[in-house]
Scaffold this motif. Structure first.
Motif, PDB file in Angstrom:
ATOM      1  N   VAL A   1       0.872  -1.185   0.000  1.00  0.00           N
ATOM      2  CA  VAL A   1       0.000   0.000   0.000  1.00  0.00           C
ATOM      3  C   VAL A   1       0.908   1.234   0.000  1.00  0.00           C
ATOM      4  CG1 VAL A   1      -1.798   1.303   1.191  1.00  0.00           C
ATOM      5  CG2 VAL A   1      -1.818  -1.205   1.274  1.00  0.00           C
ATOM      6  N   VAL A   2       0.787   2.033  -1.045  1.00  0.00           N
ATOM      7  CA  VAL A   2       1.543   3.287  -1.153  1.00  0.00           C
ATOM      8  C   VAL A   2       0.614   4.417  -0.716  1.00  0.00           C
ATOM      9  CG1 VAL A   2       2.802   4.844  -2.689  1.00  0.00           C
ATOM     10  CG2 VAL A   2       2.870   2.365  -3.103  1.00  0.00           C
ATOM     11  N   SER A   3       0.991   5.137   0.339  1.00  0.00           N
ATOM     12  CA  SER A   3       0.182   6.254   0.829  1.00  0.00           C
ATOM     13  C   SER A   3       0.831   7.572   0.435  1.00  0.00           C
ATOM     14  CB  SER A   3       0.031   6.191   2.350  1.00  0.00           C
ATOM     15  OG  SER A   3      -0.755   5.093   2.735  1.00  0.00           O
ATOM     16  N   LEU A   4      -0.001   8.509   0.020  1.00  0.00           N
ATOM     17  CA  LEU A   4       0.509   9.787  -0.490  1.00  0.00           C
ATOM     18  C   LEU A   4      -0.210  10.959   0.148  1.00  0.00           C
ATOM     19  CD1 LEU A   4       0.072   8.059  -3.745  1.00  0.00           C
ATOM     20  CD2 LEU A   4       2.260   9.195  -3.466  1.00  0.00           C
ATOM     21  N   ILE A   5       0.531  12.037   0.322  1.00  0.00           N
ATOM     22  CA  ILE A   5      -0.004  13.281   0.888  1.00  0.00           C
ATOM     23  C   ILE A   5       0.058  14.366  -0.177  1.00  0.00           C
ATOM     24  CG2 ILE A   5       0.719  15.189   2.392  1.00  0.00           C
ATOM     25  CD1 ILE A   5       1.181  13.175   4.615  1.00  0.00           C
ATOM     26  N   TYR A   6      -1.062  15.115  -0.303  1.00  0.00           N
ATOM     27  CA  TYR A   6      -1.105  16.218  -1.274  1.00  0.00           C
ATOM     28  C   TYR A   6      -1.689  17.456  -0.583  1.00  0.00           C
ATOM     29  CZ  TYR A   6      -1.039  18.144  -6.001  1.00  0.00           C
ATOM     30  OH  TYR A   6      -0.734  18.886  -7.123  1.00  0.00           O
ATOM     31  N   ASN A   7      -0.909  18.501  -0.524  1.00  0.00           N
ATOM     32  CA  ASN A   7      -1.259  19.718   0.203  1.00  0.00           C
ATOM     33  C   ASN A   7      -2.431  20.480  -0.442  1.00  0.00           C
ATOM     34  OD1 ASN A   7      -1.100  22.005   1.869  1.00  0.00           O
ATOM     35  ND2 ASN A   7       0.622  22.895   0.754  1.00  0.00           N
ATOM     36  N   TYR A   8      -3.343  21.011   0.411  1.00  0.00           N
ATOM     37  CA  TYR A   8      -4.395  21.885  -0.134  1.00  0.00           C
ATOM     38  C   TYR A   8      -4.521  23.185   0.670  1.00  0.00           C
ATOM     39  CZ  TYR A   8      -7.651  20.297   3.592  1.00  0.00           C
ATOM     40  OH  TYR A   8      -8.265  20.019   4.789  1.00  0.00           O
ATOM     41  N   TYR A   9      -3.576  23.467   1.541  1.00  0.00           N
ATOM     42  CA  TYR A   9      -3.686  24.658   2.382  1.00  0.00           C
ATOM     43  C   TYR A   9      -3.641  25.922   1.517  1.00  0.00           C
ATOM     44  CZ  TYR A   9      -3.064  27.732   6.400  1.00  0.00           C
ATOM     45  OH  TYR A   9      -3.242  28.711   7.352  1.00  0.00           O
ATOM     46  N   PRO A  10      -4.656  26.795   1.635  1.00  0.00           N
ATOM     47  CA  PRO A  10      -4.720  27.979   0.751  1.00  0.00           C
ATOM     48  C   PRO A  10      -3.812  29.112   1.219  1.00  0.00           C
ATOM     49  CG  PRO A  10      -6.596  27.969   2.233  1.00  0.00           C
ATOM     50  CD  PRO A  10      -5.813  26.707   2.533  1.00  0.00           C
ATOM     51  N   ASP A  11      -3.519  29.992   0.297  1.00  0.00           N
ATOM     52  CA  ASP A  11      -2.704  31.167   0.595  1.00  0.00           C
ATOM     53  C   ASP A  11      -3.399  32.059   1.623  1.00  0.00           C
ATOM     54  OD1 ASP A  11      -0.546  32.890   0.278  1.00  0.00           O
ATOM     55  OD2 ASP A  11      -1.596  34.095  -1.217  1.00  0.00           O
ATOM     56  N   LYS A  12      -4.727  32.166   1.484  1.00  0.00           N
ATOM     57  CA  LYS A  12      -5.506  32.935   2.470  1.00  0.00           C
ATOM     58  C   LYS A  12      -6.931  32.382   2.516  1.00  0.00           C
ATOM     59  CE  LYS A  12      -6.944  36.700  -0.660  1.00  0.00           C
ATOM     60  NZ  LYS A  12      -6.344  36.311  -1.938  1.00  0.00           N
ATOM     61  N   PRO A  13      -7.569  32.481   3.687  1.00  0.00           N
ATOM     62  CA  PRO A  13      -8.943  31.978   3.789  1.00  0.00           C
ATOM     63  C   PRO A  13      -9.916  32.858   3.015  1.00  0.00           C
ATOM     64  CG  PRO A  13      -8.294  33.030   5.845  1.00  0.00           C
ATOM     65  CD  PRO A  13      -7.079  33.003   4.969  1.00  0.00           C
ATOM     66  N   ILE A  14     -10.937  32.257   2.462  1.00  0.00           N
ATOM     67  CA  ILE A  14     -11.922  33.026   1.699  1.00  0.00           C
ATOM     68  C   ILE A  14     -12.724  33.951   2.608  1.00  0.00           C
ATOM     69  CG2 ILE A  14     -14.140  32.781   0.482  1.00  0.00           C
ATOM     70  CD1 ILE A  14     -12.884  30.469  -1.052  1.00  0.00           C
ATOM     71  N   ALA A  15     -13.160  33.428   3.755  1.00  0.00           N
ATOM     72  CA  ALA A  15     -13.999  34.230   4.653  1.00  0.00           C
ATOM     73  C   ALA A  15     -13.137  35.071   5.577  1.00  0.00           C
ATOM     74  CB  ALA A  15     -14.916  33.318   5.457  1.00  0.00           C
ATOM     75  N   ALA A  16     -12.300  35.916   4.986  1.00  0.00           N
ATOM     76  CA  ALA A  16     -11.387  36.733   5.777  1.00  0.00           C
ATOM     77  C   ALA A  16     -12.137  37.853   6.501  1.00  0.00           C
ATOM     78  CB  ALA A  16     -10.307  37.318   4.881  1.00  0.00           C
ATOM     79  N   VAL A  17     -13.268  38.288   5.923  1.00  0.00           N
ATOM     80  CA  VAL A  17     -14.066  39.351   6.543  1.00  0.00           C
ATOM     81  C   VAL A  17     -14.903  38.734   7.664  1.00  0.00           C
ATOM     82  CG1 VAL A  17     -15.804  41.123   6.144  1.00  0.00           C
ATOM     83  CG2 VAL A  17     -14.179  40.539   4.336  1.00  0.00           C
TER      84      VAL A  17
END
Length: 313
Positions: free
Chosen positions: A76-92
């Motif tokens: 079993v090959v397990s992989l990690i793929y980043n999705y952390y955004p540059d900035k949150p959408i609901a910043a307001v």
């Protein structure tokens, strides 16, 4: 080439190819029956912590035994793929919020395509390999396999935590019939005495360290639940209308999160400027345009409107 060195060579090839496709980490585990996890899974289901997600009770044996998913499974090959955004959408302050993983294109498609390329590349370099790619779409216990392959440990919020990048990432797997040198599982739990995720959960969904009652989770209420949301959780959603990141946002390990480099995960241009009014007045046309390729499509417009109405003060 001896059998031992060939297995080690295969591991190097797999990790090199995974890195070239943008995966942040790659771990390898021997495909075997998950004996320790069988009673935990059975107990979790018996407690009805899966709520209306009946599919989680299906294929019990397949969840625990990779050989029931791929004939002759060896690795079993397990992989990690980043999705952390540059900035949150609901910043307001006061704007409605959606989980960070849903900002861009549906990850199932993005990562599944990469896994197919990875398998093809391995077949070119190594030879005939039988296997299947999985991205949260089949009965695979991905967090358990990731831990067995040394990619991290299970946090108190039940998510896989990685010391280098926290938890804002997708997990994916290749189950193959090729024997490969396995990595060493991470034995240590680096959460220590921290209980920030448990303390921060507004619906008390984390019932004990590492165990989440999904039927109390904001993500469950806003995505999986098809009925009306129970009144007893009214006022507890903190403006989340699709998914929830609270237990991840408060996790100290996520201070190591860095912005992803995947163009497909960038939000639709219109989504970035959404105000509370835009959400409340969203039409079918706008929904189709902005969320055409997004995981948010799962709720359909009616589900999203239900969530907004429930959260709206």
């Amino acid at each position: 080439m001896s059998l031992t060195t060939s297995k080690e060579k295969y591991a190097q090839i797999i990790k090199s190819q995974a890195k070239s496709l943008g995966f942040d980490f790659c771990g390898i585990a021997k495909a075997e029956f998950l004996e320790e996890d069988a009673p935990k899974l059975e107990n979790w289901l018996n407690q009805n912590y899966h709520g209306q997600m009946a599919y989680l009770a299906n294929h019990f044996d397949k969840r625990l035994d990779p050989a029931k998913l791929v004939d002759g499974a060896k690795t079993v090959v397990s992989l990690i793929y980043n999705y952390y955004p540059d900035k949150p959408i609901a910043a307001v302050e006061g704007t409605y919020k959606i989980a960070k993983y849903a900002y861009g294109k549906d990850y199932h498609f993005v990562i599944k395509d990469k896994l197919k390329v990875l398998l093809e590349n391995l077949q070119e370099q190594i030879g005939e390999i039988g296997g299947r790619a999985f991205v949260d779409s089949a009965p695979v216990m991905e967090r358990q396999w990731a831990q067995k392959s040394g990619l991290g440990w299970t946090g108190k919020n039940s998510l896989l935590l990685n010391r280098n990048m926290g938890s804002f990432f997708f997990l994916a797997e290749l189950i193959i019939d090729l024997e490969v040198s396995p990595d060493t599982p991470l034995a240590k739990d680096y959460c220590g005495t921290c209980t920030k995720c448990i303390d921060a959960c507004p619906t008390d969904a984390i019932v004990q360290p590492g165990v989440v009652d999904s039927s109390k989770c904001i993500s469950y209420f806003t995505i999986e639940l098809k009925d009306q949301i129970p009144e007893e959780v009214k006022g507890k959603f903190e403006n989340w209308i699709f998914g929830c990141d609270i237990c991840q946002d408060v996790c100290p390990w996520n201070r190591f999160s860095k912005a992803h480099q995947e163009p497909a995960f960038l939000p639709h241009p219109e989504l970035e400027g959404f105000t509370s009014r835009d959400w409340e007045e969203i039409t079918q046309e706008t929904f189709n345009k902005v969320f055409q390729k997004s995981a948010v499509k799962r709720t359909k417009l009616e589900g999203l409107k239900r969530n907004i109405s429930f959260v709206k003060k």
